[in-house]
Design a protein around this motif. Sequence first.
Motif, PDB file in Angstrom:
ATOM      1  N   ASP A 166     -25.147 -14.566  12.230  1.00 44.60           N
ATOM      2  CA  ASP A 166     -24.891 -15.484  13.340  1.00 44.60           C
ATOM      3  C   ASP A 166     -26.238 -15.655  14.038  1.00 44.60           C
ATOM      4  O   ASP A 166     -27.288 -15.389  13.434  1.00 44.60           O
ATOM      5  CB  ASP A 166     -23.808 -14.922  14.277  1.00 44.60           C
ATOM      6  CG  ASP A 166     -23.260 -15.967  15.245  1.00 44.60           C
ATOM      7  OD1 ASP A 166     -23.649 -15.927  16.429  1.00 44.60           O
ATOM      8  OD2 ASP A 166     -22.465 -16.832  14.837  1.00 44.60           O
ATOM      9  N   ILE A 167     -26.248 -16.026  15.298  1.00 38.34           N
ATOM     10  CA  ILE A 167     -27.505 -16.169  16.042  1.00 38.34           C
ATOM     11  C   ILE A 167     -28.280 -14.854  15.995  1.00 38.34           C
ATOM     12  O   ILE A 167     -27.747 -13.786  16.303  1.00 38.34           O
ATOM     13  CB  ILE A 167     -27.229 -16.576  17.503  1.00 38.34           C
ATOM     14  CG1 ILE A 167     -26.626 -17.985  17.552  1.00 38.34           C
ATOM     15  CG2 ILE A 167     -28.525 -16.541  18.331  1.00 38.34           C
ATOM     16  CD1 ILE A 167     -26.170 -18.406  18.931  1.00 38.34           C
ATOM     17  N   GLY A 168     -29.539 -14.923  15.584  1.00 42.56           N
ATOM     18  CA  GLY A 168     -30.393 -13.736  15.539  1.00 42.56           C
ATOM     19  C   GLY A 168     -30.210 -12.871  14.314  1.00 42.56           C
ATOM     20  O   GLY A 168     -30.908 -11.872  14.152  1.00 42.56           O
ATOM     21  N   VAL A 169     -29.271 -13.240  13.450  1.00 42.32           N
ATOM     22  CA  VAL A 169     -29.013 -12.459  12.232  1.00 42.32           C
ATOM     23  C   VAL A 169     -29.037 -13.412  11.038  1.00 42.32           C
ATOM     24  O   VAL A 169     -28.067 -14.126  10.765  1.00 42.32           O
ATOM     25  CB  VAL A 169     -27.666 -11.717  12.299  1.00 42.32           C
ATOM     26  CG1 VAL A 169     -27.422 -10.923  11.013  1.00 42.32           C
ATOM     27  CG2 VAL A 169     -27.629 -10.787  13.508  1.00 42.32           C
ATOM     28  N   GLY A 170     -30.178 -13.429  10.359  1.00 45.53           N
ATOM     29  CA  GLY A 170     -30.351 -14.255   9.172  1.00 45.53           C
ATOM     30  C   GLY A 170     -30.459 -13.411   7.928  1.00 45.53           C
ATOM     31  O   GLY A 170     -30.054 -12.239   7.903  1.00 45.53           O
TER      32      GLY A 170
END
Length: 447
Positions: A166-170
């Motif tokens: 999600d946001i910040g987790v790629g």
Amino acid sequence: MKSKINAFMKEIEERNGHEPEFMQAVQEVAETVIPYIVSQDIYHGKNILMRMVEPERAVSFRVSWVDDDGEICVNRGYRIQMNSAIGPYKGGLRFHPTVNMSILKFLAFEQVFKNSLTTLPMGGGKGGSDFDPKGKSDSEIMRFCQSFMTELYRHIGPNTDVPAGDIGVGGREIGYLYGMYKRLKNEFTGVLTGKGMSWGGSLIRPEATGYGTVYFADSMLKTRNDSMKGKTVLVSGSGNVAQYATEKATQLGAKVVTLSDSSGYIYDADGIDAEKLAFVMELKNIKRGRISEYVKKYPTAKFTKGKTPWHEKCDVAMPCATQNEVDGDDAKALLSNGCFVVSEGANMPSNLEAVHAFLKAKILYAPGKASNAGGVATSGLEMSQNSLRMNWTREEVDGKLKEIMKNIHDACIKYGKEEDGYVDYVRGANIAGFVKVADAMLAQGVV
């Protein structure tokens, strides 16, 4: 009916009044689902929605890690396991300083409906941490992810709970998290989605949320014998979802004129074509720069500091940044500037005032739980490939994604079409998502 909704929300507020984002998500669902429940004897009196609002499990834990200076840092980690009536919990992990219980509960609650809409066997969950990856070295992010997983691994598994990004987790963060999970459990399983292609990932998973948002917008336009071709599009954000929404919209013949980040937005009247988008992808994904640098490369564009793009003229708006980025004033500006399609790429990017404005104007408005379900749908396809120990081609996955988005659109029409022919996609998505989960909960007894 209003009294029933108010009574329900009063009870929810007594338990969760300190969690505004969660309350907003529940309110939006209650306004459409409670009238449907009252009209259906099978659900009335079973307290189904109250049971869906209460998480099955909410885990909070400490994450201690060491930065590059040798200092011990402490963050909070969370996992909300909202509902498992139709399958293992499924939902992303968000690393951002704004993360708290309210935001994760709202995301997990939305995820229940979103996953149900895909028709895949996935329950709803969400998790993350108030850790901020920005400005951190790869080594610091690796140490944080490893520490985070030393607690999270106790609560997840391929048949229990399957987190994603999600946001910040790629891809980088998923890799570090998966490496520690594999080390702790001594097993190679499909416990995380968004993995690299060489170790269990799926083709077009990075593209899926953005692509799906555009596919859904195109499906809505087809109900009016129209298409994305020739449309002027405003996109917010400049991360994964925004990038691939821009790519697919451009491929379908639209002209995307804006992108944004927390510093402001760029407006390019000539359109953000494939070459310009490649520059943005390198800027954001590799250099981790600010969107303002776009105007240095393409000086005919303009940058507006500290603002969102919703006051520019457009036909289609795709909020792809974060929750509550479109307020009532933004909605009025969009409508007065000719916008007649809103397809949400982010989760709950429009506040209740904006949603009510879109519905009152009877434009084509798709809530995120329907229009951005392509990401989790492809995560579900990745889970299937992991279970089968095989990979599907790009064309196969994209074909399945298109079919899923079409099915979600059809479900929204089934439950959201009004007597005058207008489709209330909010009501349609909420009721369609509710019915599948509610039927499963009734079949499984009081659990």
